[in-house]
Motif scaffolding. Structure first.
Motif, PDB file in Angstrom:
ATOM      1  N   ASP A   1      53.570  35.145  25.428  1.00  0.00           N
ATOM      2  CA  ASP A   1      54.810  34.424  25.120  1.00  0.00           C
ATOM      3  C   ASP A   1      55.501  34.014  26.423  1.00  0.00           C
ATOM      4  OD1 ASP A   1      54.419  34.843  22.413  1.00  0.00           O
ATOM      5  OD2 ASP A   1      55.848  36.506  22.280  1.00  0.00           O
ATOM      6  N   THR A   2      56.129  32.838  26.391  1.00  0.00           N
ATOM      7  CA  THR A   2      56.887  32.354  27.535  1.00  0.00           C
ATOM      8  C   THR A   2      58.298  31.990  27.105  1.00  0.00           C
ATOM      9  OG1 THR A   2      56.163  30.072  27.224  1.00  0.00           O
ATOM     10  CG2 THR A   2      54.827  31.444  28.700  1.00  0.00           C
ATOM     11  N   LEU A   3      59.172  31.953  28.068  1.00  0.00           N
ATOM     12  CA  LEU A   3      60.571  31.643  27.808  1.00  0.00           C
ATOM     13  C   LEU A   3      61.151  31.011  29.063  1.00  0.00           C
ATOM     14  CD1 LEU A   3      63.309  32.012  26.256  1.00  0.00           C
ATOM     15  CD2 LEU A   3      63.425  34.269  27.325  1.00  0.00           C
ATOM     16  N   VAL A   4      61.882  29.911  28.896  1.00  0.00           N
ATOM     17  CA  VAL A   4      62.589  29.292  30.009  1.00  0.00           C
ATOM     18  C   VAL A   4      64.083  29.473  29.759  1.00  0.00           C
ATOM     19  CG1 VAL A   4      63.076  27.147  31.239  1.00  0.00           C
ATOM     20  CG2 VAL A   4      60.748  27.626  30.439  1.00  0.00           C
ATOM     21  N   ILE A   5      64.762  30.007  30.751  1.00  0.00           N
ATOM     22  CA  ILE A   5      66.201  30.246  30.651  1.00  0.00           C
ATOM     23  C   ILE A   5      66.887  29.253  31.577  1.00  0.00           C
ATOM     24  CG2 ILE A   5      68.049  31.913  30.995  1.00  0.00           C
ATOM     25  CD1 ILE A   5      65.860  34.084  30.487  1.00  0.00           C
ATOM     26  N   PRO A   6      67.610  28.298  30.997  1.00  0.00           N
ATOM     27  CA  PRO A   6      68.280  27.300  31.830  1.00  0.00           C
ATOM     28  C   PRO A   6      69.375  27.923  32.688  1.00  0.00           C
ATOM     29  CG  PRO A   6      68.266  26.645  29.494  1.00  0.00           C
ATOM     30  CD  PRO A   6      67.813  28.076  29.565  1.00  0.00           C
ATOM     31  N   ALA A   7      69.661  27.264  33.809  1.00  0.00           N
ATOM     32  CA  ALA A   7      70.783  27.687  34.656  1.00  0.00           C
ATOM     33  C   ALA A   7      72.041  27.751  33.805  1.00  0.00           C
ATOM     34  CB  ALA A   7      70.959  26.701  35.801  1.00  0.00           C
ATOM     35  N   GLY A   8      72.875  28.748  34.080  1.00  0.00           N
ATOM     36  CA  GLY A   8      74.132  28.893  33.364  1.00  0.00           C
ATOM     37  C   GLY A   8      74.050  29.700  32.085  1.00  0.00           C
ATOM     38  N   THR A   9      72.872  30.244  31.774  1.00  0.00           N
ATOM     39  CA  THR A   9      72.671  30.993  30.536  1.00  0.00           C
ATOM     40  C   THR A   9      72.629  32.495  30.820  1.00  0.00           C
ATOM     41  OG1 THR A   9      71.374  29.163  29.640  1.00  0.00           O
ATOM     42  CG2 THR A   9      71.150  31.295  28.539  1.00  0.00           C
ATOM     43  N   ALA A  10      73.468  33.258  30.149  1.00  0.00           N
ATOM     44  CA  ALA A  10      73.470  34.718  30.307  1.00  0.00           C
ATOM     45  C   ALA A  10      72.181  35.280  29.730  1.00  0.00           C
ATOM     46  CB  ALA A  10      74.667  35.323  29.585  1.00  0.00           C
ATOM     47  N   HIS A  11      71.588  36.236  30.447  1.00  0.00           N
ATOM     48  CA  HIS A  11      70.335  36.835  29.968  1.00  0.00           C
ATOM     49  C   HIS A  11      70.123  38.212  30.597  1.00  0.00           C
ATOM     50  CE1 HIS A  11      69.326  34.792  33.725  1.00  0.00           C
ATOM     51  NE2 HIS A  11      68.293  35.616  33.844  1.00  0.00           N
ATOM     52  N   GLY A  12      69.267  38.978  29.948  1.00  0.00           N
ATOM     53  CA  GLY A  12      68.888  40.294  30.437  1.00  0.00           C
ATOM     54  C   GLY A  12      67.501  40.634  29.946  1.00  0.00           C
ATOM     55  N   LEU A  13      66.810  41.531  30.630  1.00  0.00           N
ATOM     56  CA  LEU A  13      65.429  41.902  30.320  1.00  0.00           C
ATOM     57  C   LEU A  13      65.332  43.418  30.241  1.00  0.00           C
ATOM     58  CD1 LEU A  13      62.341  41.177  30.137  1.00  0.00           C
ATOM     59  CD2 LEU A  13      62.324  41.327  32.649  1.00  0.00           C
ATOM     60  N   ALA A  14      64.658  43.903  29.184  1.00  0.00           N
ATOM     61  CA  ALA A  14      64.477  45.351  29.020  1.00  0.00           C
ATOM     62  C   ALA A  14      63.094  45.640  28.469  1.00  0.00           C
ATOM     63  CB  ALA A  14      65.532  45.910  28.072  1.00  0.00           C
ATOM     64  N   ASN A  15      62.618  46.838  28.769  1.00  0.00           N
ATOM     65  CA  ASN A  15      61.379  47.341  28.194  1.00  0.00           C
ATOM     66  C   ASN A  15      61.741  48.481  27.249  1.00  0.00           C
ATOM     67  OD1 ASN A  15      58.886  48.283  27.495  1.00  0.00           O
ATOM     68  ND2 ASN A  15      58.270  48.912  29.551  1.00  0.00           N
ATOM     69  N   LEU A  16      61.880  48.134  25.971  1.00  0.00           N
ATOM     70  CA  LEU A  16      62.213  49.151  24.978  1.00  0.00           C
ATOM     71  C   LEU A  16      60.962  49.727  24.328  1.00  0.00           C
ATOM     72  CD1 LEU A  16      65.321  47.428  23.337  1.00  0.00           C
ATOM     73  CD2 LEU A  16      65.220  49.003  25.281  1.00  0.00           C
ATOM     74  N   GLY A  17      59.797  49.268  24.792  1.00  0.00           N
ATOM     75  CA  GLY A  17      58.522  49.745  24.247  1.00  0.00           C
ATOM     76  C   GLY A  17      58.053  51.025  24.916  1.00  0.00           C
ATOM     77  N   GLU A  18      56.882  51.469  24.507  1.00  0.00           N
ATOM     78  CA  GLU A  18      56.310  52.710  25.035  1.00  0.00           C
ATOM     79  C   GLU A  18      55.319  52.478  26.160  1.00  0.00           C
ATOM     80  OE1 GLU A  18      54.789  55.082  21.824  1.00  0.00           O
ATOM     81  OE2 GLU A  18      56.670  54.945  20.704  1.00  0.00           O
ATOM     82  N   ASP A  19      54.950  51.211  26.398  1.00  0.00           N
ATOM     83  CA  ASP A  19      54.002  50.871  27.451  1.00  0.00           C
ATOM     84  C   ASP A  19      54.720  50.153  28.581  1.00  0.00           C
ATOM     85  OD1 ASP A  19      51.743  51.815  25.971  1.00  0.00           O
ATOM     86  OD2 ASP A  19      51.822  49.967  24.777  1.00  0.00           O
ATOM     87  N   GLU A  20      54.100  50.135  29.741  1.00  0.00           N
ATOM     88  CA  GLU A  20      54.640  49.395  30.877  1.00  0.00           C
ATOM     89  C   GLU A  20      54.751  47.912  30.513  1.00  0.00           C
ATOM     90  OE1 GLU A  20      53.560  50.135  35.303  1.00  0.00           O
ATOM     91  OE2 GLU A  20      52.174  48.585  34.584  1.00  0.00           O
ATOM     92  N   LEU A  21      55.833  47.282  30.927  1.00  0.00           N
ATOM     93  CA  LEU A  21      56.050  45.856  30.706  1.00  0.00           C
ATOM     94  C   LEU A  21      55.766  45.119  32.005  1.00  0.00           C
ATOM     95  CD1 LEU A  21      57.148  43.364  29.161  1.00  0.00           C
ATOM     96  CD2 LEU A  21      59.445  44.053  29.929  1.00  0.00           C
ATOM     97  N   ARG A  22      54.940  44.065  31.913  1.00  0.00           N
ATOM     98  CA  ARG A  22      54.660  43.210  33.069  1.00  0.00           C
ATOM     99  C   ARG A  22      54.989  41.775  32.686  1.00  0.00           C
ATOM    100  NH1 ARG A  22      48.937  43.992  33.447  1.00  0.00           N
ATOM    101  NH2 ARG A  22      48.994  42.266  34.914  1.00  0.00           N
ATOM    102  N   VAL A  23      55.878  41.171  33.472  1.00  0.00           N
ATOM    103  CA  VAL A  23      56.351  39.816  33.198  1.00  0.00           C
ATOM    104  C   VAL A  23      56.189  38.982  34.463  1.00  0.00           C
ATOM    105  CG1 VAL A  23      58.345  38.407  32.531  1.00  0.00           C
ATOM    106  CG2 VAL A  23      58.040  40.678  31.532  1.00  0.00           C
ATOM    107  N   LEU A  24      55.491  37.858  34.342  1.00  0.00           N
ATOM    108  CA  LEU A  24      55.423  36.904  35.442  1.00  0.00           C
ATOM    109  C   LEU A  24      56.722  36.104  35.401  1.00  0.00           C
ATOM    110  CD1 LEU A  24      53.760  35.688  37.729  1.00  0.00           C
ATOM    111  CD2 LEU A  24      52.790  34.107  36.063  1.00  0.00           C
TER     112      LEU A  24
END
Length: 191
Positions: free
Chosen positions: A78-101
């Motif tokens: 899955d991919t996601l583009v967050i435009p400038a000016g948009t509030a955002h946050g990233l979390a790993n709520l899963g049980e495995d390591e999260l790797r995000v490019l």
């Protein structure tokens, strides 16, 4: 200054950054890194990049991303583009390591921000969320020329407040950049 292949870790926040393309290599147009979060870890706070577009591609694990007031779950591929000016946050709520490019356009001084904050974390100079106190953070943000903030108040008010907080922080001896973490030079940010 970061180079492709450099790996830095924030032992407090549970984040690891592996630089894949740096500001120096792209003429400041792009910063690309693999962002790894251990289970239960999150980027320390939701934030807004006023002039930078951010792109995520989930490589492994499950990403929980807050975009504005919505929370969405993303899986590998899955991919996601967050435009400038948009509030955002990233979390790993899963049980495995999260790797995000992750990519930021323009790069600005974001890699120096990571090097500085992660270095301070390794040296035990951050709070339990993995970032320095407010006065030190204000100096870092002002010195690196990053233009953004956190959700809740207009960015221009936050930036004005940062000027005052950074001045106090400098009087207390805080610096925005440390040669031991990222070398001696900083890129100029676009106006």
């Amino acid at each position: 200054m970061a180079k492709t292949g450099d790996v830095i870790e924030n032992p407090v926040s549970g984040e690891r950054v592996t630089f894949q393309r740096t500001a120096a290599e792209t003429g400041g147009e792009l910063l690309r890194w693999e962002h790894t979060l251990r289970p239960g870890a999150r980027v320390p706070y939701d934030h807004i990049h006023s002039v930078q577009e951010e792109r995520f591609e989930v490589v492994a694990g499950t990403a929980t991303v807050r975009i504005g007031k919505d929370t969405k779950v993303f899986k590998p591929g899955d991919t996601l583009v967050i435009p400038a000016g948009t509030a955002h946050g990233l979390a790993n709520l899963g049980e495995d390591e999260l790797r995000v490019l992750t990519e930021l356009r323009a790069a600005m001084n974001t890699e120096v921000y990571f090097e500085t904050v992660f270095g301070l974390a390794r040296d035990g100079k951050v709070g339990k969320n993995g970032v320095p106190n407010l006065l030190h953070a204000a100096v870092i943000v002002r010195d690196l020329g990053e233009k953004g903030g956190v959700p809740g108040a207009p960015i221009f008010l936050q930036q004005a407040g940062m000027i005052v907080l950074a001045a106090i922080g400098r009087l207390l001896g805080y610096k925005g950049r440390y040669e031991k973490y990222s070398g001696a030079t900083t890129r100029r940010s676009p106006s």
